[in-house]
Write a protein that holds these residues in place. Structure first.
Motif, PDB file in Angstrom:
ATOM      1  N   LEU A 293       4.880  23.282   0.779  1.00 34.17           N
ATOM      2  CA  LEU A 293       4.722  21.918  -0.116  1.00 34.17           C
ATOM      3  C   LEU A 293       4.068  20.810   0.189  1.00 34.17           C
ATOM      4  O   LEU A 293       4.129  20.529   1.537  1.00 34.17           O
ATOM      5  N   SER A 294       3.028  20.501  -0.258  1.00 33.12           N
ATOM      6  CA  SER A 294       2.260  19.468   0.135  1.00 33.12           C
ATOM      7  C   SER A 294       2.570  18.233  -0.524  1.00 33.12           C
ATOM      8  O   SER A 294       3.303  17.873  -1.348  1.00 33.12           O
ATOM      9  N   GLY A 295       1.833  17.175  -0.041  1.00 31.85           N
ATOM     10  CA  GLY A 295       1.941  15.729  -0.644  1.00 31.85           C
ATOM     11  C   GLY A 295       1.096  15.719  -1.708  1.00 31.85           C
ATOM     12  O   GLY A 295       1.066  14.627  -2.816  1.00 31.85           O
ATOM     13  N   ASN A 296       0.522  16.755  -2.488  1.00 34.32           N
ATOM     14  CA  ASN A 296      -0.244  16.759  -3.604  1.00 34.32           C
ATOM     15  C   ASN A 296       0.581  16.885  -4.882  1.00 34.32           C
ATOM     16  O   ASN A 296       1.708  17.375  -4.853  1.00 34.32           O
TER      17      ASN A 296
ATOM     18  N   LEU B 111       0.860  -1.384  -0.060  1.00 28.15           N
ATOM     19  CA  LEU B 111      -0.162  -0.094   0.043  1.00 28.15           C
ATOM     20  C   LEU B 111       0.931   1.229  -0.189  1.00 28.15           C
ATOM     21  O   LEU B 111       1.741   1.488   0.886  1.00 28.15           O
ATOM     22  N   TYR B 112       0.696   2.094  -1.077  1.00 25.68           N
ATOM     23  CA  TYR B 112       1.425   3.405  -1.170  1.00 25.68           C
ATOM     24  C   TYR B 112       0.591   4.426  -1.188  1.00 25.68           C
ATOM     25  O   TYR B 112      -0.723   4.468  -1.659  1.00 25.68           O
ATOM     26  N   ALA B 113       1.057   5.486  -0.872  1.00 26.73           N
ATOM     27  CA  ALA B 113       0.152   6.934  -0.691  1.00 26.73           C
ATOM     28  C   ALA B 113       1.071   7.935  -0.895  1.00 26.73           C
ATOM     29  O   ALA B 113       2.017   8.028  -0.675  1.00 26.73           O
ATOM     30  N   ALA B 114       0.312   9.119  -1.662  1.00 23.57           N
ATOM     31  CA  ALA B 114       0.771  10.452  -2.203  1.00 23.57           C
ATOM     32  C   ALA B 114      -0.347  11.247  -2.533  1.00 23.57           C
ATOM     33  O   ALA B 114      -1.552  10.720  -2.177  1.00 23.57           O
TER      34      ALA B 114
END
Length: 457
Positions: free
Chosen positions: A435-438, A416-419
């Motif tokens: 700076l966001s994870g978006n 499971l990966y997330a960004a």
């Protein structure tokens, strides 16, 4: 409603190697990288067409050490970039994640340009808060909608399946291994899709007012300027999975949204020498802190509004952004040959406005701690009435530098990966907005962790 469940005994309707939830910039870049590495990819998107928060933004991406910077004579590197990130976020970030993003950004920009002909260029005529070098990269229109459109067209050209109007609602798992999702179709029917790897590139939770109220009450009453699909499924899934979350109170606001037009006004109107005043014609804070911090500062003023004051020189710089041109076309930008005329147009006290602008120290530092350049504001003047807005949330699932989601009990999930908005970014725990994870930058981590990204280590 986002939920989790054990892997169904009846199995899945179909199975793919890499499943990506969300077709914003992050999801589509991760899909391109995964396909290039030989993986079979499927992207699910809840909207009728890919858009997300990226399409509402200027589509600018910070990267240090790109070919575009070198061509522009800008000396920059990943170490300096990482130091800038940590300084703006008060050293509240995971240093491994910061390092991964700072090192991966430039190769990702150059890869997209060279491999897929995305015509990036560096913004060279103004600075962004917290950046010690000019490193913001964007497409010609300086609009996120253009970035989304080009990425979508690129995915289509390469035969990547992006299935729209499929909202993933149930995430299936066997302990720390995710096995698939259940998605809802427009007619209310459902389908189950199994996967070997799952990448959450979906969203934050800014569109879920209950979650916003619970985690960030100071910005709860702000105008919601983000994508309405940002309902927080990733955070809700985290509860059921035992996934670790971080900095759920962090957000990117924007204190320069034209009111009542609802158009984001570039912060270049401030960084190049503009100021913000309230209804009394008085400045009320150090605007150089940044546009995210501006949201709370503006909302604290009478009526929750302020006026950004600049001039024709600054307007010329801002006009490279499509949003600014739209604001001009809709009459949000007011102009005047004198400050007296500007005060009348804005219904501000003339003497107070005169005194406020006269007090700006050309080439010096004011009582708020802001240092101004050597070029003062001069006629003709321009202004826009603004309010504070919540653009997107910055916190989310906590990941390692390789993008794997961490478990609350230690270690990580297997696949499971997330960004994107689903992951905790690198803006710290409050509202630095640096700076966001978006977006595309975080896709570097996703693609690499899935064995796909063309990133030099």
């Amino acid at each position: 409603m986002a939920d989790t469940a054990p892997t169904p005994d009846s199995g899945f309707t179909l199975e793919v190697e890499t499943l990506i939830i969300g077709a914003g910039a992050c999801g589509m870049v991760a899909a391109l990288a995964a396909q290039e590495a030989g993986q079979a990819v499927l992207v699910l998107e809840a909207d009728p067409v890919p858009a997300g928060s990226t399409a509402l933004s200027a589509g600018l991406i910070p990267a240090a050490g790109t070919s575009f910077q070198r061509a522009a004579g800008i000396d920059d590197d990943a170490a300096r970039f990482a130091a800038d990130i940590q300084a703006k976020a008060k050293d509240e970030n995971d240093p491994d994640l910061v390092t991964a993003l700072a090192r991966g950004a430039a190769p990702a920009i150059d890869w997209l340009a060279e491999r897929f002909d995305l015509p990036f260029s560096v913004v060279t005529d103004f600075d962004y808060p917290g950046h010690s070098r000019r490193r913001m990269h964007g497409l010609p229109s300086r609009a996120g909608a253009e970035l989304i459109d080009r990425l979508r067209a690129t995915c289509e050209d390469r035969g990547i399946d992006i299935i729209c109007e499929r909202r993933a609602e149930i995430l299936y798992h066997d302990g720390r291994r995710v096995t698939g999702v259940q998605a809802t179709l427009p007619d209310g029917s459902t389908e189950r899709i199994g996967c070997a790897k799952l990448i959450l590139a979906c969203n934050g939770f800014g569109g879920n007012r209950d979650l916003v109220g619970a985690h960030m009450p100071l910005i709860e009453k702000a105008v919601w300027f983000g994508h309405d699909g940002n309902r927080g499924e990733a955070v809700l899934w985290a509860d059921g999975l035992g996934a670790k979350t971080r900095h759920l109170g962090a957000y990117q606001g924007h204190g320069n949204v034209a009111h009542p037009h609802g158009i984001l006004i570039t912060w270049a109107t401030i960084t190049q020498g503009g100021v913000q005043v309230n209804r009394d014609g008085q400045r009320f804070w150090d605007e150089s802190q940044g546009y995210s911090e501006a949201a709370r500062a503006v909302l604290a003023q009478p009526g929750g509004v302020a006026f950004t004051i600049f001039d024709a020189r600054i307007a010329g710089i801002a006009r490279q952004f499509e949003d600014f041109k739209q604001a001009e076309a809709q009459g949000a930008i007011r102009t005047a040959d004198t400050l007296a005329e500007l005060a009348e147009v804005l219904d501000l006290p003339e003497q107070a406005l005169q005194d406020t602008l006269k007090a700006i120290p050309t080439g010096g530092t004011d009582s708020f701690g802001r240092t101004f350049g050597a070029t003062p504001l001069s006629p003709p003047f321009a202004a826009v009435r603004v309010t504070g807005a919540l653009f997107h949330t910055q916190g989310g699932l906590e990941t390692q530098g390789d993008g794997l989601v961490r478990h609350r009990d230690g270690g990580t999930f297997v696949n499971l990966y997330a960004a994107g908005g689903a992951a905790c970014g690198v803006s710290g725990k409050s509202d630095s907005g640096y700076l966001s994870g978006n977006g595309l930058l975080a896709a570097v981590v996703l693609g690499r962790s899935a064995g796909a990204a063309p990133v030099d280590q």
